[in-house]
Write an enzyme that holds these catalytic residues in place. Structure first.
Site, PDB file in Angstrom:
ATOM      1  N   LYS A  78       0.895  -1.211  -0.087  1.00  0.00           N
ATOM      2  CA  LYS A  78      -0.071  -0.202  -0.210  1.00  0.00           C
ATOM      3  C   LYS A  78       0.911   1.196   0.056  1.00  0.00           C
ATOM      4  O   LYS A  78       2.107   1.294   0.660  1.00  0.00           O
ATOM      5  CB  LYS A  78      -0.949   0.084   1.103  1.00  0.00           C
ATOM      6  CG  LYS A  78      -1.790   0.956   1.309  1.00  0.00           C
ATOM      7  CD  LYS A  78      -2.720   0.730   2.666  1.00  0.00           C
ATOM      8  CE  LYS A  78      -3.998   1.920   2.807  1.00  0.00           C
ATOM      9  NZ  LYS A  78      -4.721   1.460   3.992  1.00  0.00           N
ATOM     10  N   SER A 153      -9.658   1.605   3.125  1.00  0.00           N
ATOM     11  CA  SER A 153      -8.792   2.294   2.135  1.00  0.00           C
ATOM     12  C   SER A 153      -7.764   1.783   1.802  1.00  0.00           C
ATOM     13  O   SER A 153      -7.273   2.136   0.496  1.00  0.00           O
ATOM     14  CB  SER A 153      -8.237   3.441   3.145  1.00  0.00           C
ATOM     15  OG  SER A 153      -7.007   2.863   4.079  1.00  0.00           O
ATOM     16  N   SER A 177      -9.525  -1.017   7.257  1.00  0.00           N
ATOM     17  CA  SER A 177      -9.065  -0.686   5.757  1.00  0.00           C
ATOM     18  C   SER A 177      -8.423  -2.129   5.291  1.00  0.00           C
ATOM     19  O   SER A 177      -8.069  -1.769   3.934  1.00  0.00           O
ATOM     20  CB  SER A 177      -7.913   0.566   5.846  1.00  0.00           C
ATOM     21  OG  SER A 177      -8.609   1.652   5.748  1.00  0.00           O
TER      22      SER A 177
HETATM   23  N1  GLN Z   1     -12.984   3.688   6.823  1.00  0.00           N
HETATM   24  C1  GLN Z   1     -12.180   3.915   8.173  1.00  0.00           C
HETATM   25  C2  GLN Z   1     -11.778   5.484   8.134  1.00  0.00           C
HETATM   26  O1  GLN Z   1     -11.907   6.256   7.125  1.00  0.00           O
HETATM   27  C3  GLN Z   1     -11.028   3.313   8.088  1.00  0.00           C
HETATM   28  C4  GLN Z   1      -9.778   3.423   7.637  1.00  0.00           C
HETATM   29  C5  GLN Z   1      -8.607   2.795   7.859  1.00  0.00           C
HETATM   30  O2  GLN Z   1      -8.656   1.555   8.201  1.00  0.00           O
HETATM   31  N2  GLN Z   1      -7.453   3.270   7.386  1.00  0.00           N
HETATM   32  O3  GLN Z   1     -11.236   6.103   9.117  1.00  0.00           O
END
Ligand code: GLN
Length: 478
Positions: A78, A153, A177
């Site tokens: 990532k 994400s 994410s």
């Molecule tokens: N959707 C969650 C957020 O926007 C999780 C994101 C993540 O785990 N990086 O914070």
């Protein structure tokens, strides 16, 4: 090469004397596939020349019998995981073209075992989002239906594995994410316990939540990757010194574990009927196989999302203060002095979702509101953690759908942040509690979109969680 979907299969093929499969050939296969599937937008950069030459080097090590245990693992990372002398941007304009001067601990550990890193994967900007639509480089498309989001994400990571662009990927999971995009893409996603994996060299979003986790096609690859990257690290004092057990050699437990499911989750308003059906089917198949599966009440379900967002936005506002047009990356052409450098660089460099979170995070930390929001949310976090641990004293695992719906249309939700945030309802509990959680594929809905089921385990209970996951996946096949 089409049929090869796990590291053990790759290594089996590489070990054959006929040399029909070699690492350079395997790498060419993935590069071709990445090229064919460019419209998915999974990669923001492919390390083409480097991965080709590294493949030759590791092939030689294989032939000499000197290769590490991840030789044959072609992996994507990532774009918030630092790799020395490579670009890393967190998919933000503010870090566009930024080159990392050092490697994260997880990258060092992958390379030490001869994994091949094939490129960096698209994600939401600074890992903030659940659909990969906030990336500076555009959304990632779901390979099951290109009009649908990948989830986020770590959307690029999940789609790359789903579409066979690499064997596995490393994502990060702050509040879902790794798990949620894995669920949207029909692959396995594991968030380790907080402290199991070093965060050194990970671009921080919310430091008391962030964890690196593998996205794979199968449990055994999740196990070997976790085993490689986990463990204490002098560069990160939050990485636990607790010894890392072998996740790959653990015998599959023959005992039938006890599993709790949250009754509030089954009755939750936003739960899509097909996800609910998959949830009920999973409960029933476990019961039929002899597991004890019981409903428990978790009265805090409505509070997990607000507590998570108050805390993560507060931490993000502090973590992202360093992007000021001076220390890193982008500096606006309109800057003329210190103040305009900060203002214009940050205004132009961050996207709208990141700005929203910095503003809200600064607000909840401000003197007049700290007690009402930030400190209250910390207390709520404690309650959620204690209640979750209490359930896990009585049961081995907690079971939940990973997400309330399957992948949705690109653009469908992006205008309304509250709708987006609420979709994290099932993933943030494990993040608030700091415990491990895994998303496992449970087939497709009637539109052919993948669905995922999630299991939460005891803190540092990854070995038990992975062992159970293997059995659960076997059940899915029967
Ligand atoms: N959707 C969650 C957020 O926007 C999780 C994101 C993540 O785990 N990086 O914070």
């Amino acid at each position: 090469m089409e049929g090869i979907t796990s590291l053990s299969e790759v290594q089996f093929a590489l070990a054959k004397q006929d040399h029909e499969v070699t690492l350079p050939l395997l790498v060419e296969h993935y590069l071709k596939r990445i090229d064919e599937k460019r419209d998915l937008n999974a990669f923001v950069e492919v390390f083409t020349d480097e991965v080709r030459s590294e493949a030759v080097r590791i092939q030689k090590k294989l032939e000499d019998g000197k290769a590490g245990k991840l030789a044959g693992m072609v992996i994507g990372i990532k774009d918030n995981i630092c790799y020395k002398n490579h670009k890393v941007s967190a998919c933000s304009k503010i870090l566009d073209h930024y080159i990392s001067p050092f490697s994260s601990t997880v990258v060092d550990r992958l390379l030490a075992e001869d994994a091949l890193i094939i490129g960096r994967l698209n994600c939401d900007e600074f890992a903030m989002g659940a659909s990969n639509e906030s990336s500076y480089y555009g959304p990632v498309r779901n390979n099951a239906d290109k009009t649908k989001v990948s989830g986020g994400s770590s959307g690029g990571a999940a789609v790359a594995v789903q579409a066979g662009l690499c064997l596995a990927a490393l994502g990060t999971d702050t509040g879902g994410s790794v798990r949620q995009p894995a669920s949207f893409c029909g692959v396995v996603g594991l968030k380790p316990s907080y402290g199991r994996v070093s965060r050194h060299g990970i671009i921080s979003y919310a430091s008391s939540f962030d964890q690196v986790g593998p996205i794979t096609t199968c449990i055994e690859d999740a196990a070997i990757l976790l085993e490689t990257i986990a463990g204490s690290d002098n560069y990160d004092s939050t990485a636990s010194r607790k010894p890392v057990p072998s996740y790959t050699s653990k015998k599959i437990e023959t005992k039938k574990e006890r599993i709790a499911y949250l009754s509030e989750a089954l009755d939750s308003k936003g739960l899509d009927p097909e996800v609910k059906l998959a949830f009920e089917n999973s409960i029933n198949s476990l019961k039929t196989a002899g597991y004890e599966v019981e409903p428990v009440s978790f009265e805090y379900l409505d509070y997990v999302v607000p507590a998570y967002y108050i805390l993560t936005m507060a931490e993000a506002s502090s973590n992202l203060a360093r992007y000021d047009g001076v220390h890193f990356g982008y500096r606006s052409k309109r800057s003329v002095d210190l103040e305009t450098t900060y203002k214009t660089s940050r205004s132009e460099g961050f996207g709208p979702e990141v700005k929203r979170r910095i503003a809200l995070g600064t607000f909840v930390l401000s003197a007049g509101y700290y007690d009402a929001y930030y400190s209250k949310a910390q207390k709520v976090r404690r309650l959620i953690r204690d209640k979750t641990n209490q359930i896990l004293q009585e049961f081995d695992f907690i079971m939940l759908p990973t997400a309330p719906t399957a992948a949705f249309h690109i653009g469908q939700k992006s205008d309304d942040p509250v709708v987006n945030y609420l979709a994290d309802i099932f993933t943030v509990q494990a993040s608030l509690a700091g415990i491990p959680a895994i998303s496992l594929p449970v087939g497709n809905n009637t539109k052919g979109l993948p669905l995922g089921m999630q299991f939460l385990g005891k803190r540092f209970g990854e070995a038990e969680l992975l062992s159970f996951s293997t059995k659960f996946r076997e059940l899915q096949k029967t």
